[in-house]
Design a protein around this motif. Structure first.
Motif, PDB file in Angstrom:
ATOM      1  N   ARG A 190     -11.629  -2.141 -24.834  1.00  0.00           N
ATOM      2  CA  ARG A 190     -10.584  -2.002 -25.860  1.00  0.00           C
ATOM      3  C   ARG A 190      -9.617  -3.184 -25.789  1.00  0.00           C
ATOM      4  N   ASP A 191      -9.270  -3.623 -24.579  1.00  0.00           N
ATOM      5  CA  ASP A 191      -8.350  -4.749 -24.425  1.00  0.00           C
ATOM      6  C   ASP A 191      -8.949  -6.071 -24.939  1.00  0.00           C
ATOM      7  N   LEU A 192     -10.273  -6.146 -25.008  1.00  0.00           N
ATOM      8  CA  LEU A 192     -10.931  -7.372 -25.482  1.00  0.00           C
ATOM      9  C   LEU A 192     -11.343  -7.282 -26.953  1.00  0.00           C
ATOM     10  N   ALA A 193     -11.003  -6.176 -27.612  1.00  0.00           N
ATOM     11  CA  ALA A 193     -11.430  -5.979 -29.002  1.00  0.00           C
ATOM     12  C   ALA A 193     -10.893  -7.066 -29.931  1.00  0.00           C
ATOM     13  N   ARG A 194      -9.624  -7.427 -29.796  1.00  0.00           N
ATOM     14  CA  ARG A 194      -9.049  -8.464 -30.660  1.00  0.00           C
ATOM     15  C   ARG A 194      -9.754  -9.800 -30.429  1.00  0.00           C
ATOM     16  N   ALA A 195     -10.013 -10.139 -29.161  1.00  0.00           N
ATOM     17  CA  ALA A 195     -10.701 -11.396 -28.855  1.00  0.00           C
ATOM     18  C   ALA A 195     -12.116 -11.394 -29.424  1.00  0.00           C
ATOM     19  N   ASP A 251     -10.288 -23.942 -29.170  1.00  0.00           N
ATOM     20  CA  ASP A 251     -10.617 -23.623 -27.782  1.00  0.00           C
ATOM     21  C   ASP A 251     -10.399 -22.119 -27.676  1.00  0.00           C
ATOM     22  N   LYS A 252     -11.462 -21.359 -27.804  1.00  0.00           N
ATOM     23  CA  LYS A 252     -11.346 -19.909 -27.906  1.00  0.00           C
ATOM     24  C   LYS A 252     -10.805 -19.260 -26.638  1.00  0.00           C
ATOM     25  N   PHE A 253     -11.160 -19.787 -25.470  1.00  0.00           N
ATOM     26  CA  PHE A 253     -10.593 -19.249 -24.226  1.00  0.00           C
ATOM     27  C   PHE A 253      -9.070 -19.359 -24.264  1.00  0.00           C
ATOM     28  N   ARG A 254      -8.573 -20.546 -24.600  1.00  0.00           N
ATOM     29  CA  ARG A 254      -7.128 -20.777 -24.616  1.00  0.00           C
ATOM     30  C   ARG A 254      -6.447 -19.939 -25.702  1.00  0.00           C
ATOM     31  N   GLU A 255      -7.009 -19.949 -26.898  1.00  0.00           N
ATOM     32  CA  GLU A 255      -6.408 -19.221 -28.017  1.00  0.00           C
ATOM     33  C   GLU A 255      -6.292 -17.723 -27.738  1.00  0.00           C
ATOM     34  N   MET A 256      -7.255 -17.163 -27.022  1.00  0.00           N
ATOM     35  CA  MET A 256      -7.266 -15.723 -26.754  1.00  0.00           C
ATOM     36  C   MET A 256      -6.684 -15.365 -25.390  1.00  0.00           C
ATOM     37  N   GLY A 257      -6.232 -16.375 -24.643  1.00  0.00           N
ATOM     38  CA  GLY A 257      -5.650 -16.120 -23.331  1.00  0.00           C
ATOM     39  C   GLY A 257      -6.660 -15.588 -22.330  1.00  0.00           C
ATOM     40  N   LEU A 258      -7.914 -16.011 -22.467  1.00  0.00           N
ATOM     41  CA  LEU A 258      -8.969 -15.558 -21.558  1.00  0.00           C
ATOM     42  C   LEU A 258      -9.237 -16.616 -20.493  1.00  0.00           C
ATOM     43  N   THR A 259      -9.752 -16.168 -19.365  1.00  0.00           N
ATOM     44  CA  THR A 259      -9.958 -17.033 -18.213  1.00  0.00           C
ATOM     45  C   THR A 259     -11.442 -17.312 -17.991  1.00  0.00           C
ATOM     46  N   PRO A 260     -11.865 -18.589 -18.109  1.00  0.00           N
ATOM     47  CA  PRO A 260     -13.251 -18.907 -17.753  1.00  0.00           C
ATOM     48  C   PRO A 260     -13.396 -18.885 -16.234  1.00  0.00           C
ATOM     49  N   GLY A 261     -14.335 -18.079 -15.750  1.00  0.00           N
ATOM     50  CA  GLY A 261     -14.550 -17.966 -14.311  1.00  0.00           C
ATOM     51  C   GLY A 261     -15.874 -18.571 -13.909  1.00  0.00           C
TER      52      GLY A 261
END
Length: 145
Positions: free
Chosen positions: A73-78, A91-101
């Motif tokens: 649910r928390d990733l639904a918007r992304a 840069d989709k990681f940056r725009e969505m505040g997600l962390t590439p691991g």
């Protein structure tokens, strides 16, 4: 009584997943994919189907690797946002505040915020029409502890 409909895809795999790809941080990208699933147990294999015009298509075709990241649910918007924007422009990681691991077996990144990341190595690309199917072996899985 039944009625006849035109042939179509009435079996919809849900929810959509976030597929991450790219061999270097400069090309990391996220792609929202609904056409995905399991195709074999031993060896563990799955697939994603991607339109050739998508930005991630050439990255996956060239690197032969991707990660299927399950959504929450928390990733639904992304998942929604990444499905309607191109990695050519954002840069989709940056725009969505997600962390590439760091993945364990592939160069493509995992999404740290995803509860399950399934690392895949492409074994075959099958042109099907509107989409090409990337048939892949699962080479590692990372799961939230």
């Amino acid at each position: 009584m039944k009625e006849s409909w035109k042939p179509g895809t009435l079996i919809y795999p849900l929810p959509a997943v976030l597929v991450s790809c790219g061999a270097t941080p400069e090309e990391y990208n996220l792609l929202t994919v609904a056409w995905t699933g399991t195709v074999c147990t031993n060896p563990p294999m799955c697939y994603i189907s991607v339109r050739p015009e998508r930005h991630s298509y050439e990255i996956i075709r060239r690197t032969g690797e991707f990660v299927i990241n399950l959504t929450t649910r928390d990733l639904a918007r992304a998942a929604d946002w990444c499905g309607v924007r191109s990695g050519r422009d954002y840069d989709k990681f940056r725009e969505m505040g997600l962390t590439p691991g760091k993945a364990l077996q592939v160069a493509a990144p995992i999404v740290e915020e995803a509860p399950v990341s399934i690392e895949c190595r492409v074994r075959q690309v099958m042109p099907l029409g509107s989409h090409d199917m990337f048939l892949a072996e699962v080479v590692a899985v990372q799961v939230d502890a």
